[in-house]
Design a protein around this motif. Structure first.
Motif, PDB file in Angstrom:
ATOM      1  N   CYS A   8       5.346  -5.617   2.223  1.00  0.00           N
ATOM      2  CA  CYS A   8       4.376  -6.216   3.137  1.00  0.00           C
ATOM      3  C   CYS A   8       4.243  -7.689   2.768  1.00  0.00           C
ATOM      4  O   CYS A   8       5.084  -8.225   2.050  1.00  0.00           O
ATOM      5  CB  CYS A   8       3.036  -5.476   3.123  1.00  0.00           C
ATOM      6  N   LEU A   9       3.206  -8.333   3.220  1.00  0.00           N
ATOM      7  CA  LEU A   9       3.062  -9.768   3.015  1.00  0.00           C
ATOM      8  C   LEU A   9       2.724 -10.125   1.564  1.00  0.00           C
ATOM      9  O   LEU A   9       3.455 -10.864   0.910  1.00  0.00           O
ATOM     10  CB  LEU A   9       1.999 -10.322   3.973  1.00  0.00           C
ATOM     11  N   GLY A  10       1.634  -9.581   1.042  1.00  0.00           N
ATOM     12  CA  GLY A  10       1.193  -9.979  -0.294  1.00  0.00           C
ATOM     13  C   GLY A  10       1.339  -8.930  -1.375  1.00  0.00           C
ATOM     14  O   GLY A  10       1.069  -9.201  -2.536  1.00  0.00           O
ATOM     15  N   ASN A  11       1.733  -7.712  -0.992  1.00  0.00           N
ATOM     16  CA  ASN A  11       1.904  -6.596  -1.923  1.00  0.00           C
ATOM     17  C   ASN A  11       0.594  -6.223  -2.615  1.00  0.00           C
ATOM     18  O   ASN A  11       0.579  -5.842  -3.782  1.00  0.00           O
ATOM     19  CB  ASN A  11       3.011  -6.887  -2.941  1.00  0.00           C
ATOM     20  N   ILE A  12      -0.516  -6.296  -1.860  1.00  0.00           N
ATOM     21  CA  ILE A  12      -1.784  -5.809  -2.425  1.00  0.00           C
ATOM     22  C   ILE A  12      -2.482  -4.795  -1.512  1.00  0.00           C
ATOM     23  O   ILE A  12      -3.392  -4.113  -1.965  1.00  0.00           O
ATOM     24  CB  ILE A  12      -2.767  -6.959  -2.776  1.00  0.00           C
ATOM     25  N   CYS A  13      -2.058  -4.676  -0.260  1.00  0.00           N
ATOM     26  CA  CYS A  13      -2.717  -3.726   0.646  1.00  0.00           C
ATOM     27  C   CYS A  13      -1.765  -2.630   1.124  1.00  0.00           C
ATOM     28  O   CYS A  13      -1.805  -1.511   0.646  1.00  0.00           O
ATOM     29  CB  CYS A  13      -3.320  -4.448   1.858  1.00  0.00           C
ATOM     30  N   ARG A  14      -0.903  -2.969   2.073  1.00  0.00           N
ATOM     31  CA  ARG A  14      -0.090  -1.957   2.743  1.00  0.00           C
ATOM     32  C   ARG A  14       1.050  -1.403   1.890  1.00  0.00           C
ATOM     33  O   ARG A  14       1.212  -0.183   1.783  1.00  0.00           O
ATOM     34  CB  ARG A  14       0.482  -2.525   4.049  1.00  0.00           C
ATOM     35  N   SER A  15       1.853  -2.273   1.293  1.00  0.00           N
ATOM     36  CA  SER A  15       3.012  -1.746   0.553  1.00  0.00           C
ATOM     37  C   SER A  15       2.623  -1.013  -0.730  1.00  0.00           C
ATOM     38  O   SER A  15       3.221   0.024  -1.036  1.00  0.00           O
ATOM     39  CB  SER A  15       4.060  -2.830   0.303  1.00  0.00           C
ATOM     40  N   PRO A  16       1.612  -1.459  -1.497  1.00  0.00           N
ATOM     41  CA  PRO A  16       1.229  -0.633  -2.642  1.00  0.00           C
ATOM     42  C   PRO A  16       0.589   0.687  -2.201  1.00  0.00           C
ATOM     43  O   PRO A  16       0.737   1.704  -2.885  1.00  0.00           O
ATOM     44  CB  PRO A  16       0.253  -1.503  -3.435  1.00  0.00           C
ATOM     45  N   MET A  17      -0.095   0.675  -1.049  1.00  0.00           N
ATOM     46  CA  MET A  17      -0.636   1.921  -0.518  1.00  0.00           C
ATOM     47  C   MET A  17       0.519   2.869  -0.191  1.00  0.00           C
ATOM     48  O   MET A  17       0.477   4.057  -0.537  1.00  0.00           O
ATOM     49  CB  MET A  17      -1.479   1.667   0.736  1.00  0.00           C
ATOM     50  N   ALA A  18       1.563   2.334   0.443  1.00  0.00           N
ATOM     51  CA  ALA A  18       2.728   3.154   0.783  1.00  0.00           C
ATOM     52  C   ALA A  18       3.418   3.657  -0.486  1.00  0.00           C
ATOM     53  O   ALA A  18       3.816   4.827  -0.560  1.00  0.00           O
ATOM     54  CB  ALA A  18       3.698   2.358   1.649  1.00  0.00           C
ATOM     55  N   VAL A 139       0.184   4.877   7.312  1.00  0.00           N
ATOM     56  CA  VAL A 139       1.096   4.881   6.166  1.00  0.00           C
ATOM     57  C   VAL A 139       1.434   6.316   5.749  1.00  0.00           C
ATOM     58  O   VAL A 139       2.596   6.626   5.455  1.00  0.00           O
ATOM     59  CB  VAL A 139       0.505   4.062   4.993  1.00  0.00           C
ATOM     60  N   THR A 140       0.438   7.193   5.767  1.00  0.00           N
ATOM     61  CA  THR A 140       0.691   8.591   5.410  1.00  0.00           C
ATOM     62  C   THR A 140       1.665   9.231   6.393  1.00  0.00           C
ATOM     63  O   THR A 140       2.605   9.933   5.982  1.00  0.00           O
ATOM     64  CB  THR A 140      -0.632   9.382   5.347  1.00  0.00           C
ATOM     65  N   ALA A 141       1.475   8.984   7.672  1.00  0.00           N
ATOM     66  CA  ALA A 141       2.392   9.539   8.680  1.00  0.00           C
ATOM     67  C   ALA A 141       3.804   8.994   8.472  1.00  0.00           C
ATOM     68  O   ALA A 141       4.782   9.753   8.480  1.00  0.00           O
ATOM     69  CB  ALA A 141       1.889   9.208  10.084  1.00  0.00           C
ATOM     70  N   GLY A 142       3.918   7.690   8.269  1.00  0.00           N
ATOM     71  CA  GLY A 142       5.224   7.073   8.066  1.00  0.00           C
ATOM     72  C   GLY A 142       5.911   7.575   6.808  1.00  0.00           C
ATOM     73  O   GLY A 142       7.110   7.891   6.819  1.00  0.00           O
ATOM     74  N   CYS A 143       5.166   7.674   5.721  1.00  0.00           N
ATOM     75  CA  CYS A 143       5.736   8.142   4.457  1.00  0.00           C
ATOM     76  C   CYS A 143       6.180   9.597   4.551  1.00  0.00           C
ATOM     77  O   CYS A 143       7.224   9.971   4.006  1.00  0.00           O
ATOM     78  CB  CYS A 143       4.740   7.959   3.320  1.00  0.00           C
ATOM     79  N   SER A 144       5.401  10.413   5.239  1.00  0.00           N
ATOM     80  CA  SER A 144       5.766  11.825   5.405  1.00  0.00           C
ATOM     81  C   SER A 144       7.085  11.958   6.153  1.00  0.00           C
ATOM     82  O   SER A 144       7.968  12.724   5.751  1.00  0.00           O
ATOM     83  CB  SER A 144       4.666  12.578   6.161  1.00  0.00           C
TER      84      SER A 144
END
Length: 159
Positions: A8-18, A139-144
């Motif tokens: 993601c952009l800053g690696n503090i919200c979306r990508s670490p969540m994923a 993110v949960t749907a995408g990861c699944s």
């Protein structure tokens, strides 16, 4: 071993969540030794920082560990180190592609590309929207769905 990098952009919200959600799903399937998981940001503002408090709060709510996750910036060497490089939005994909030549075996996709029946094709940035619950669901749907694809790949390769 299959390797996945969430970006993601800053690696503090979306990508670490994923990364955290995907690690949790992989662990529940008993595939920890078969799938390498990491995350990175296209920007360098948060290098070395833990996930955003909103990300940590939503992960804690769903009992998903974010232990050991610290922000880092994606580098051109990553392009040859991962089988899947998963961006959260179109700008992330553009920034990934600007890093250099991507080997032909590497799949660079948006996370929501794996959720074919979704009308939403990008994961919005909760740093700006504050909607961590919505992002968690996407993110949960995408990861699944990503894990289902990788499990199929592993079964065909006999790994």
């Amino acid at each position: 071993m299959v390797s996945v990098l969430f970006v993601c952009l800053g690696n503090i919200c979306r990508s670490p969540m994923a990364e955290a959600i995907f690690r949790d799903l992989v662990k529940k399937e008993g595939l920890e030794g078969k799938i390498k998981i990491d995350s990175a940001g296209t920007g360098d503002w948060h290098i070395g920082h833990p996930p955003h408090q909103g990300t940590r709060d939503i992960l804690k709510k769903y009992q998903v560990s974010d232990e050991g996750i610290l922000a880092r910036q994606i580098v051109s060497e990553d392009l040859g180190q991962f089988d899947y490089i998963i961006g959260m939005d179109d700008q992330n994909i553009t920034n990934i592609q600007k890093l250099g030549d991507i080997p032909s075996h590497v799949k660079v996709k948006r996370l929501m590309d794996f959720v074919e029946d979704s009308t939403q094709k990008e994961v919005p940035d909760p740093y700006y929207t504050g909607k961590f619950d919505e992002v968690y669901e996407l993110v949960t749907a995408g990861c699944s769905r990503l894990l289902e694809e990788i499990k199929t790949e592993l079964s065909h390769e006999g790994k």
